[in-house]
Design a protein around this motif. Sequence first.
Motif, short mmCIF file in Angstrom:
data_model
loop_
_atom_site.label_atom_id
_atom_site.label_comp_id
_atom_site.label_asym_id
_atom_site.label_seq_id
_atom_site.Cartn_x
_atom_site.Cartn_y
_atom_site.Cartn_z
N SER A 95 0.79 -1.23 0.00
CA SER A 95 0.00 0.00 0.00
C SER A 95 0.82 1.28 0.00
O SER A 95 0.26 2.36 -0.16
CB SER A 95 -0.96 0.00 1.19
OG SER A 95 -2.04 -0.86 0.94
N LYS A 98 0.27 3.59 -2.85
CA LYS A 98 -0.77 4.61 -2.86
C LYS A 98 -0.21 6.03 -2.87
O LYS A 98 -0.82 6.94 -3.42
CB LYS A 98 -1.71 4.42 -1.66
CG LYS A 98 -2.57 3.16 -1.74
CD LYS A 98 -3.42 2.98 -0.50
CE LYS A 98 -4.40 1.83 -0.62
NZ LYS A 98 -3.75 0.52 -0.72
N THR A 101 0.37 6.89 -6.38
CA THR A 101 -0.91 7.21 -7.01
C THR A 101 -1.35 8.62 -6.62
O THR A 101 -1.82 9.39 -7.47
CB THR A 101 -1.97 6.18 -6.60
OG1 THR A 101 -1.50 4.87 -6.95
CG2 THR A 101 -3.29 6.43 -7.30
N ASP A 190 -8.50 -0.19 -0.55
CA ASP A 190 -7.67 -0.55 -1.70
C ASP A 190 -8.43 -0.33 -3.00
O ASP A 190 -7.86 0.10 -4.01
CB ASP A 190 -7.28 -2.02 -1.60
CG ASP A 190 -5.96 -2.24 -0.86
OD1 ASP A 190 -5.40 -1.26 -0.34
OD2 ASP A 190 -5.51 -3.40 -0.80
N PHE A 193 -8.23 3.25 -4.23
CA PHE A 193 -6.96 3.64 -4.83
C PHE A 193 -6.67 2.86 -6.10
O PHE A 193 -6.01 3.38 -7.02
CB PHE A 193 -5.82 3.49 -3.82
CG PHE A 193 -5.54 4.76 -3.08
CD1 PHE A 193 -4.66 5.69 -3.60
CD2 PHE A 193 -6.21 5.04 -1.89
CE1 PHE A 193 -4.42 6.88 -2.93
CE2 PHE A 193 -5.97 6.23 -1.22
CZ PHE A 193 -5.08 7.16 -1.75
N GLY A 262 -3.39 0.60 -6.04
CA GLY A 262 -3.57 0.38 -4.62
C GLY A 262 -2.44 -0.36 -3.96
O GLY A 262 -2.33 -0.35 -2.73
N ALA A 312 -3.08 10.32 0.01
CA ALA A 312 -2.66 8.99 0.49
C ALA A 312 -1.89 9.05 1.80
O ALA A 312 -1.97 8.12 2.60
CB ALA A 312 -1.86 8.22 -0.56
#
Length: 386
Positions: A95, A98, A101, A190, A193, A262, A312
């Motif tokens: 994660s 993220k 992202t 999750d 994302f 994610g 995030a």
Amino acid sequence: MRTLAVAVTLTAALTLFPGTAGAATEPNPGSVIGDTFELKHVETVAGEILAGPATGVSIAIVKPSPTGSRTTTYYFGEYQPGKRVGPDTQFEIGSETKVFTGALLELAVRNGLVSLDDPVSTFIPAPHHAPTFPGARAMTLRDLATHRSGLPDIPPGYNPKDEYTVEKLWEGLDNETLPTAPGATWLYSDWGFGLLGTILAEIFVPGQPEPQFAQAVRENLTGPLGMSATQIEERTENLAIPYAEIDESTDYWFNTAAMAGGGGLISNANDMATWAATTMGIGDSPLSQTLPNTLFPIADGKANTDMQMGMAWQLFSSPYSFAYKDGATNGCTTATYLVPESNWAVTILNNGNDAASDTVTERMGRQLMDQLSPRTGLGLGSSYTS
């Protein structure tokens, strides 16, 4: 019995002090150790992590210096049988993907490609649609980036992850009934994302049959920063074997399809140190002007806590200001803490994840931050002095 080996490298050459390593932690050949105080605490943390299923650990510490920053990187144990963890060793970061992202979202906002409050439905092709909640406003990109979309953690039909196509993503949204209204509450997702990563992949690499999240990250983030070890997961020769129990390996994560945003990346300690430094605004890259914006609060976090959400990043103000993100896969756990006011950060990557490992990695990262960050006022160790 497992034996520990530690390799320490500094971006600025430091003097090797005699007697810095105890008998249980012999530095690898070529190691350069600059501070016994920091090393003592890092060895303690690594020992606790390696008491669980992990066979290898990388720890990177970014700290202020007269020239901007320097990084100490520690390596313990083995990532594959007979192969010591070193600068090239990659781990699944789960994660922590993220925050990459979130960085793509900040770039899209800065370049005028999207707004944080654009409805998610704008980016979903007909006849598919974003799920709604009765009487509530539409789900937005801000909601996806701050775990306030109302989407549950995992979509239906998520496994195997590397076969979760964009069509499955759209169909899952079509059939979903939101348990809470968008924006109403913090619900870790999750799914949210993964959806955001797919939307941003189409914006940055349009017209592809499947979302090109890896290409979007490489061309806009990791490539410009020289982070060649940070990539969508594949079985590279440097990738650590994941462990779910002591001496019991487990499946690789391979979240490489439409949910990659994610948790689909792998990385190493040097790259994650570069990412942490750039996120705090350190360095000459144009991204050092962009990534700090992901640390600005844009939504509330979990109820009954002082947590706020950046893009995030989980943001905290007590007992001092810091940002945090962790990651977990079937057999790896990671954690990164940033103290932007001091240009100090720590990131831990290891190849173990049992019932306690995620908590241990998180706790050990927090322990190093509390012990070594100059924000705590300790005034000790190479994490404080220049």
